[in-house]
Design an enzyme around this catalytic site. Structure first.
Site, PDB file in Angstrom:
ATOM      1  N   LYS A 108       6.598 -20.483   5.970  1.00 44.92           N
ATOM      2  CA  LYS A 108       5.185 -20.445   5.571  1.00 44.92           C
ATOM      3  C   LYS A 108       4.623 -19.036   5.401  1.00 44.92           C
ATOM      4  O   LYS A 108       3.753 -18.809   4.569  1.00 44.92           O
ATOM      5  CB  LYS A 108       4.324 -21.232   6.583  1.00 44.92           C
ATOM      6  N   ASP A 110      -4.075 -26.535   5.235  1.00 40.18           N
ATOM      7  CA  ASP A 110      -4.138 -27.048   6.610  1.00 40.18           C
ATOM      8  C   ASP A 110      -5.584 -27.136   7.122  1.00 40.18           C
ATOM      9  O   ASP A 110      -5.950 -28.095   7.805  1.00 40.18           O
ATOM     10  CB  ASP A 110      -3.323 -26.156   7.556  1.00 40.18           C
TER      11      ASP A 110
END
Ligand code: ATR
Length: 279
Positions: free
Chosen positions: A71, A108
């Site tokens: 990520k 997110d």
């Protein structure tokens, strides 16, 4: 020969990736909405990540989700990084643009907020301080999102205090750092309480932060969803808090990617939850 339209491909890149629930989730939505497309798990080692990412669009991929351990690395490789992904320091959703550019976003925080809005519709983030337990990667998305929706103060405590201090530096003066030994006391007067640590996750250490100071009617949520009802949520509910489990964050963070890649905004509902839980 006639040129048939290409069937859009997407997937999740991780290492390992077998545990990911994203293929079940996207697969369900593709079937539900009768869309052409496939979503596959891609187990790719860090050393191969960049070359794989550059190869995928040539193979018909329109985008991917990216999970651990890639990520942060994705930010370095992407041509275009959204402001929120840059602020968080990690991205989870890639769009392969028609001009060849790799576009990286972090959804997110959107997923975190959408989960609370759906499952606690009367939640008012501006009502009072939020208390965040933990200062890892997931906490950065949570804190960025809380500040964006107008939480007046974000209190944060982490076992490794230095990581929490970095939040104040990166996110500004609305962030107030507390010592991990004072994590329980930090809950006093907090309207929203979030566990972003791995404490209470199946196979990890128990959640032991004392909740005596948790205010009745506060909103408590956990980003851990295995188990669905964590020790933190069970105890918070016993103390009169409203609780929202963490599965919805996973489901909602997937919505923007799916919509961009396959052209239809999917709905997160009970059936979606059931399908992902039984995957
Ligand atoms: P993620 O990206 O999922 O947030 P992470 O970056 O490894 O994962 O963060 C895990 C969080 O759980 C961190 O806040 C970590 O605290 P440290 O920064 O001190 O490592 C917290 N955590 C993990 N095990 C813990 C434990 N036994 N006690 C307290 N906090 C713990």
């Amino acid at each position: 020969m006639t040129d048939l339209p290409r069937i859009p491909l997407a997937g999740v890149i991780g290492h390992p990736v077998a545990h990911s629930r994203s293929p079940a989730l996207h697969g369900f939505w593709l079937r539900r909405y009768g869309l052409k497309g496939h979503y596959v798990p891609l187990d790719i080692a860090p050393a191969d990540f960049e070359s794989a990412l550059r190869m995928l669009p040539r193979m018909g991929f329109v985008g991917v989700n990216v999970t651990l351990p890639h990520k942060e690395n994705l930010l370095r490789i992407a041509d275009i990084v959204t402001d929120r992904a840059a602020l968080i320091g990690a991205a989870n959703t890639v769009i392969f643009r028609k001009d060849g550019k790799i576009h990286a976003d972090n959804t997110d925080g959107l997923g975190f907020i959408a989960n609370l809005r759906q499952n606690a519709p009367d939640w008012r983030p501006a009502e009072g301080p939020a208390a965040v337990l933990g200062a890892g990667g997931a906490a950065r998305a949570v804190v960025a999102a809380l500040l964006e929706v107008g939480v007046p103060e974000v209190r944060i405590a982490n076992r490794t205090r230095l990581r929490a201090e970095a939040f104040r530096k990166d996110f500004g003066a609305r962030v107030v750092v507390h010592d991990w030994t004072q994590a329980g006391a930090m809950l006093e007067g907090a309207a929203t309480v979030i566990n972003t640590t791995s404490l209470g996750m199946t196979g990890k250490a128990d959640f032991t932060v004392p909740l005596d100071a948790l205010q009745r009617g506060a909103l408590a949520t956990d980003i851990v969803y295995t188990p669905l009802k964590t020790q933190f949520l069970i105890e918070a509910e016993e103390r009169g808090a409203r609780v929202v489990d963490g599965l919805g964050m996973l489901l909602h963070q997937a919505v923007p990617g799916f919509e961009r890649w396959f052209g239809h905004k999917p709905v997160v509902d009970d059936e979606t939850r059931r399908v992902v839980l039984s995957a």
